[in-house]
Scaffold this motif. Structure first.
Motif, PDB file in Angstrom:
ATOM      1  N   ASP A  34      40.936  44.717  39.354  1.00 41.46           N
ATOM      2  CA  ASP A  34      40.652  43.703  40.373  1.00 41.46           C
ATOM      3  C   ASP A  34      40.763  44.277  41.775  1.00 41.46           C
ATOM      4  OD1 ASP A  34      42.273  41.932  38.016  1.00 41.46           O
ATOM      5  OD2 ASP A  34      40.392  41.112  38.781  1.00 41.46           O
ATOM      6  N   ALA A 129      45.019  45.555  38.039  1.00 35.86           N
ATOM      7  CA  ALA A 129      44.273  44.565  37.256  1.00 35.86           C
ATOM      8  C   ALA A 129      45.216  43.425  36.913  1.00 35.86           C
ATOM      9  CB  ALA A 129      43.698  45.190  35.989  1.00 35.86           C
ATOM     10  N   GLY A 134      44.054  45.271  31.457  1.00 37.76           N
ATOM     11  CA  GLY A 134      42.816  45.527  32.185  1.00 37.76           C
ATOM     12  C   GLY A 134      42.501  46.988  32.426  1.00 37.76           C
TER      13      GLY A 134
END
Length: 523
Positions: A34, A129, A134
């Motif tokens: 992210d 993440a 992730g």
């Protein structure tokens, strides 16, 4: 095509900042991160956001001091990719994720890779993440490739990758042994010259001077850095098992050899094998080692045919190998094969000017482990340490600093997390650090001078001198006793105060007689 795009960014981007942004975009396509960022190192030891994806636009230029952030500090000291698995460690990007102004949930995926330019730390590549899994698909090898590209982009612009100031955020690939003495500068030059080569290196010096750190620096600055570094303590291997341990054996080669086993040289294939205390090797193993150095061949115990193996040998000893050769305990031909270019690490007493830098480094490391904001020294404490005898050299100095931090933490009766600790002269225990080696009186009057408690009175030699082992055991007992008193006898709490696990703290307290041993189990 993603990796190719990242490579092309280095040649096509007009500026390093644009190259960094393109590399991060390519990395974002192969991960579920992210947030991604490149932090560039500054001269004052801080790291600042030079490129990012997934963070608030205001994060550009955001600066952090690694000593104040456990994860960043650990990343600057890491040899390669590091994944952070402890949810209790704060994330530096909490509150900075795009569209997420709150704290990042403690359980999430986070990793960092140090970026190095010409062997010095140039910055960090970080990935976050929110999904705990992730980053599971990103292999460490791939992370290293993208990190190398980011380091190359930083190199395009010297302004984004200045060398760190001496003593600030030094990493294993940076300065091998902290310090500004002429001896340390000589060693740094020798490591820089020898690291790219494949010739064997012999590191000499007293116990505890940092010979293993020199070996690690030789490996980490070499083209073999991505391959294994295998460390062998020759003194710890029983004489009858040395050849099997180093060169391997076939099944049934001797009693107890129930299966074939590869040796340490096989494990180090393509990388570096560090043979510590090489002067302890028996003569039979020395003959095999000579063959490995000269011919690149080893012969596992019980096998008829030799095997080709390619590994760089770095050896270390605290013995005078010339004397060992003269007295017939070390092969002359092996000595001359190792003595291509020796690196001699001087004892701490010959480079006292390095002690402050070493103390600050060790204090920062233990502060990061305890979660403390930082650890500082009073002038009196640093002066006492700089005058210390330290027969155990750098290793003993490190133990002294770590013990002092624990003493200060226990003396104040609070945990170290999030606090600034100031070490005083009494914390470093002058009885163990006076240059003469004689303990000071412990029963004299205490006076307060400039915020320091000083011990007065008493003639030298009034108390018997303890052995180092006795002194360390007494300090250990005192630290555990204070921790268990502060914790009300709770082993888990005492372990946290000491930076240890509950089980180890409990077992050690039982051994020291501080708490009763458990009775026999009832059936």
């Amino acid at each position: 095509m993603t990796l190719l795009d990242a490579v092309l960014s280095l040649s096509e981007a007009p500026e390093s900042s644009q190259a960094l942004q393109r590399i991060l975009r390519a990395l974002a396509q192969v991960t579920a991160a992210d947030a991604l960022s490149v932090l560039a190192a500054a001269e004052d030891g801080s790291v600042g956001v030079a490129a990012q994806i997934g963070l608030s636009p205001a994060a550009m230029g955001l600066s952090f001091r690694p000593a104040e952030h456990p994860r960043l500090r650990r990343a600057t000291l890491a040899a390669g990719p590091i994944r952070f698995l402890d949810p209790s460690e704060p994330d530096p990007y909490s509150g900075w994720l795009l569209g997420n102004a709150g704290e990042i949930h403690p359980i999430h995926a986070c990793m960092a890779v140090p970026l190095r330019v010409q062997g010095r730390l140039a910055g960090l590549l970080t990935l976050d993440a929110l999904d705990p899994h992730g980053l599971g698909d990103l292999r460490d090898e791939d992370a290293r490739v993208f990190a190398a590209l980011c380091a190359g982009a930083l190199r395009l612009d010297a302004g984004l990758a200045p060398a760190l100031a001496p003593g600030a955020g030094e990493a294993p690939g940076g300065q091998a042994l902290p310090g500004r003495s002429a001896a340390m500068q000589r060693i740094e030059r020798e490591i820089a010259m020898l690291a790219p080569l494949s010739v064997p290196v012999l590191v000499t010096g007293e116990t505890g001077v940092g010979k293993e750190r020199v070996a690690r620096a030789l490996h980490e600055r070499s083209p073999r850095a991505s391959r294994p570094l295998v460390i062998v303590n020759c003194a710890a291997i029983p004489a009858q098992l040395v050849e099997s341990e180093l060169f391997g054996h076939r099944k049934g080669a001797f009693t107890g050899a129930t299966a074939a086993r590869a040796g340490r040289f096989e494990a180090a294939r393509g990388g570096t094998i560090f043979l510590d205390e090489i002067g302890e090797l028996p003569l039979s193993a020395q003959a095999q080692l000579l063959r490995a150095l000269q011919e690149g061949e080893i012969q596992p115990v019980g096998e008829d045919r030799p095997r080709r193996v390619e590994a760089r040998v770095v050896a270390a000893t605290n013995r005078d190998l010339r004397r060992e050769v003269a007295e017939g305990r070390f092969r002359a031909d092996l000595f001359h094969r190792l003595w291509v270019y020796p690196i001699c690490v001087p004892p701490l007493r010959e480079r006292r000017e390095d002690i402050p830098a070493l103390c600050e480094r060790f204090a920062a490391e233990v502060a990061a482990e305890l979660g403390a904001e930082r650890v500082d020294f009073t002038e009196a404490a640093l002066r006492a340490l700089a005058q210390g005898a330290f027969p155990g050299n750098v290793r003993e100095l490190k133990n002294t600093v770590e013990r002092a931090v624990l003493r200060r933490t226990l003396a104040e009766g609070k945990g170290a997390a999030g606090r600034r600790l100031v070490l005083r002269r009494e914390d470093v225990d002058p009885a163990e650090t006076t240059a003469s080696g004689a303990p000071e009186r412990s029963g004299g009057p205490l006076v307060e001078v400039g915020g320091e408690r000083l011990l007065l009175g008493g003639a030298p030699g009034e108390e018997p001198v303890e052995t180092l082992a006795e002194t360390l055991e007494r300090a250990r007992r005192e630290a555990f006793a204070r921790a268990f008193r502060a914790a009300g006898g709770n082993a888990a709490t005492a372990g946290r105060l000491l930076g240890l696990s509950r089980s180890f703290a409990y077992k050690e307290a039982v051994r020291l007689g501080l708490i009763p041993a458990p009775g026999p189990r009832k059936r």
